[in-house]
Scaffold this active site. Structure first.
Site, PDB file in Angstrom:
ATOM      1  N   ASP A  27       0.895  -1.113   0.073  1.00 21.60           N
ATOM      2  CA  ASP A  27       0.175   0.155  -0.082  1.00 21.60           C
ATOM      3  C   ASP A  27       0.945   1.347   0.034  1.00 21.60           C
ATOM      4  OD1 ASP A  27      -2.384  -1.724   0.139  1.00 21.60           O
ATOM      5  OD2 ASP A  27      -1.874  -1.913   2.240  1.00 21.60           O
ATOM      6  N   GLU A 291       1.735  -6.798  -5.464  1.00 21.58           N
ATOM      7  CA  GLU A 291       1.316  -6.255  -6.769  1.00 21.58           C
ATOM      8  C   GLU A 291       2.445  -5.342  -7.147  1.00 21.58           C
ATOM      9  OE1 GLU A 291      -1.947  -5.384  -4.836  1.00 21.58           O
ATOM     10  OE2 GLU A 291      -2.607  -7.511  -5.276  1.00 21.58           O
TER      11      GLU A 291
HETATM   12  O1  TRH Z   1       4.773  -6.135   0.536  1.00 21.12           O
HETATM   13  P1  TRH Z   1       3.644  -6.771  -0.276  1.00 21.12           P
HETATM   14  O2  TRH Z   1       3.417  -8.314  -0.110  1.00 21.12           O
HETATM   15  O3  TRH Z   1       2.351  -5.810  -0.319  1.00 21.12           O
HETATM   16  C1  TRH Z   1       1.055  -6.456  -0.350  1.00 21.12           C
HETATM   17  C2  TRH Z   1       0.514  -6.452  -1.698  1.00 21.12           C
HETATM   18  O4  TRH Z   1       0.494  -5.107  -2.269  1.00 21.12           O
HETATM   19  C3  TRH Z   1      -1.042  -6.804  -1.387  1.00 21.12           C
HETATM   20  O5  TRH Z   1      -1.721  -6.775  -2.418  1.00 21.12           O
HETATM   21  C4  TRH Z   1      -1.738  -5.951  -0.497  1.00 21.12           C
HETATM   22  O6  TRH Z   1      -3.032  -6.278  -0.132  1.00 21.12           O
HETATM   23  C5  TRH Z   1      -1.056  -6.444   1.041  1.00 21.12           C
HETATM   24  O7  TRH Z   1       0.236  -5.833   0.719  1.00 21.12           O
HETATM   25  C6  TRH Z   1      -1.617  -5.621   1.909  1.00 21.12           C
HETATM   26  O8  TRH Z   1       4.220  -6.596  -1.939  1.00 21.12           O
HETATM   27  P2  TRH Z   1       4.433  -5.579  -2.964  1.00 21.12           P
HETATM   28  O9  TRH Z   1       3.142  -5.035  -3.468  1.00 21.12           O
HETATM   29  O10 TRH Z   1       5.108  -5.931  -3.911  1.00 21.12           O
HETATM   30  O11 TRH Z   1       4.985  -4.125  -2.369  1.00 21.12           O
HETATM   31  C7  TRH Z   1       6.161  -4.205  -1.628  1.00 21.12           C
HETATM   32  C8  TRH Z   1       6.894  -2.974  -1.875  1.00 21.12           C
HETATM   33  O12 TRH Z   1       8.154  -3.066  -1.068  1.00 21.12           O
HETATM   34  C9  TRH Z   1       7.427  -2.470  -3.303  1.00 21.12           C
HETATM   35  O13 TRH Z   1       6.940  -1.209  -3.496  1.00 21.12           O
HETATM   36  C10 TRH Z   1       8.800  -2.731  -3.144  1.00 21.12           C
HETATM   37  C11 TRH Z   1       8.989  -2.419  -1.946  1.00 21.12           C
HETATM   38  N1  TRH Z   1      10.432  -2.966  -1.546  1.00 21.12           N
HETATM   39  C12 TRH Z   1      11.679  -2.312  -1.452  1.00 21.12           C
HETATM   40  O14 TRH Z   1      11.607  -0.951  -1.620  1.00 21.12           O
HETATM   41  N2  TRH Z   1      12.784  -2.647  -1.009  1.00 21.12           N
HETATM   42  C13 TRH Z   1      12.875  -4.048  -0.828  1.00 21.12           C
HETATM   43  O15 TRH Z   1      13.833  -4.699  -0.157  1.00 21.12           O
HETATM   44  C14 TRH Z   1      11.792  -4.972  -0.771  1.00 21.12           C
HETATM   45  C15 TRH Z   1      11.725  -6.241  -0.369  1.00 21.12           C
HETATM   46  C16 TRH Z   1      10.538  -4.460  -1.375  1.00 21.12           C
END
Ligand code: TRH
Length: 389
Positions: A27, A291
């Site tokens: 989010d 996502e």
């Molecule tokens: O963290 P997530 O599993 O988020 C989830 C999904 O969005 C899901 O749909 C939602 O309903 C739930 O949260 C509550 O995965 P996502 O969406 O890939 O988000 C991860 C974010 O973290 C993305 O912006 C990339 C960032 N990120 C970094 O910036 N550095 C890192 O080292 C890592 C591992 C991720």
């Protein structure tokens, strides 16, 4: 040829973006990315969020106000009428993922316009930004109005904005400089340097990134990588993925298995969104989740495996299916996803099939090309908002 980056001759707008963090990082990750992209295009953003802690590592400097154009505000401030009296009214409100803007905030908009003697104020363009999905309803619902029937904004209209993978949806976030950054990263030595900055000496082995929840098939994946003739360096994201891998390795040790030979495991620190992109661009296979990281893996153009966010009502099953259809996943990629996303292992279900990275790379690159023909989400959202005002 990808579409050229947009040239924004439009007036800069003031945006309020609202985000409530449910769990994980998706989010705030999406909201921040949207804010940073709009700010880079000359707009001004206020990001109202109930838990901004992830921004410390995701966007260093954001919380300290060092990101031109974006100010991060605590959610509670959006309910504090005294504080709300001062800031200027925004042109656009973005309510992310169904979080509801506080009634006090909405009421204040009306009060302040009345105080200014404007009894028929132009309401802000009010966007309800939805989750990403490739399902058919997205094209049907994208852009639909939702009239407000009660409360201080009675008579106004919100609009649903659905990100998506096809031209009749709201598109995907893609910063105008993304392709140039990727080209620069492709220069010799960049990959090894970027890994070295994380404390990893790249041996020339196949590189696999792992950002997942707790897939029961994880032990299977590690076994497959260890059994392969080609050595692998596995780069594991901080948090849940690391806990899951440590648990599998501990169980392996306890069973008396010999030390790993073909598989070298590295545990990563939390990366900024920018460095996370570099990680995905460096790897030969990206296992991503949620996502936002899925979209980044699509832009990376490398073979990818998606661990979808599991929902209690199993709504994620249809969502995964729709994504694989859109992607044009072949039989192995589809079977791999089904096994990777299983919530329980059972002797009756087939395990992970062998990976076919060559064929998966072609699939992802084909899809990436088709996405590059579409305008990105921010460009489309700007056009949408200007039409609604
Ligand atoms: O963290 P997530 O599993 O988020 C989830 C999904 O969005 C899901 O749909 C939602 O309903 C739930 O949260 C509550 O995965 P996502 O969406 O890939 O988000 C991860 C974010 O973290 C993305 O912006 C990339 C960032 N990120 C970094 O910036 N550095 C890192 O080292 C890592 C591992 C991720």
């Amino acid at each position: 040829m990808p579409k050229p980056p947009p040239t924004d001759s439009k007036p800069p707008l003031l945006w309020d973006v609202f985000c409530r963090v449910i769990d994980n990082f998706g989010d705030i990750g999406v909201c921040w990315r949207l804010c940073a992209d709009l700010a880079a295009r000359g707009h001004t953003l206020r990001l109202w969020v109930d838990d901004a802690s992830a921004l410390h590592w995701m966007a260093p400097g954001a919380l300290e106000g060092n990101w031109p154009g974006v100010s991060v505000r605590a959610w509670e401030q959006s309910t504090d009428s005294a504080l709300l009296a001062t800031p200027p009214r925004a042109d656009v409100w973005v309510e992310a993922f169904g979080c509801e803007i506080a009634t006090e905030f909405v009421a204040n908009y009306d009060h302040s316009t009345r105080a200014e003697g404007k009894f028929d104020p132009k309401p802000p363009a009010w966007i309800n930004l939805e989750y990403l999905s490739a399902e058919g309803f997205v094209e049907r619902c994208h852009g639909l109005p939702s009239p407000i029937m009660r409360g201080p904004a009675m008579g106004w209209t919100k609009h649903f904005y659905y990100p998506g993978f096809t031209p009749r949806t709201g598109g995907l976030l893609r910063e105008p400089d993304l392709l140039q950054r990727q080209q620069d990263f492709a220069q010799p030595g960049q990959r090894a340097d970027s890994l070295a900055s994380l404390g990893i000496t790249w041996t020339g082995a196949r590189l696999v990134s792992l950002f997942c929840y707790e897939p029961p098939a994880l032990a299977d994946l590690l076994r497959q990588l260890e059994a392969d003739a080609e050595p692998t360096q596995l780069l594991v994201a901080d948090g849940r993925a690391q806990h899951a891998v440590r648990a599998v390795l501990a169980e392996r040790d306890a069973s008396g298995a010999p030390p790993l030979q073909q598989l070298q495991v590295h545990f990563l620190p939390r990366l900024s969104q920018r460095d996370f992109d570099h990680l995905l661009w460096s790897c030969d296979l990206n296992c991503v989740r949620g996502e936002d990281s899925l979209v980044r893996a699509l832009w990376a153009g490398k073979p990818l495996v998606w661990h979808i966010y599991p929902q209690d009502d199993a709504a994620h099953v249809a969502k995964l299916d729709a994504f694989l259809d859109w992607l044009g996943a072949d039989a192995t990629l589809r079977a791999f996803h089904l096994a990777w996303n299983r919530t329980e292992t059972s002797a009756q279900e087939p395990g992970l099939p062998l990976m076919d990275l060559k064929s998966w790379a072609q699939t992802v690159q084909r899809s990436r090309q088709s996405l590059l023909q579409m305008d990105d989400l921010t460009t489309q959202l700007l056009q949408f908002v200007l039409k609604k005002r």
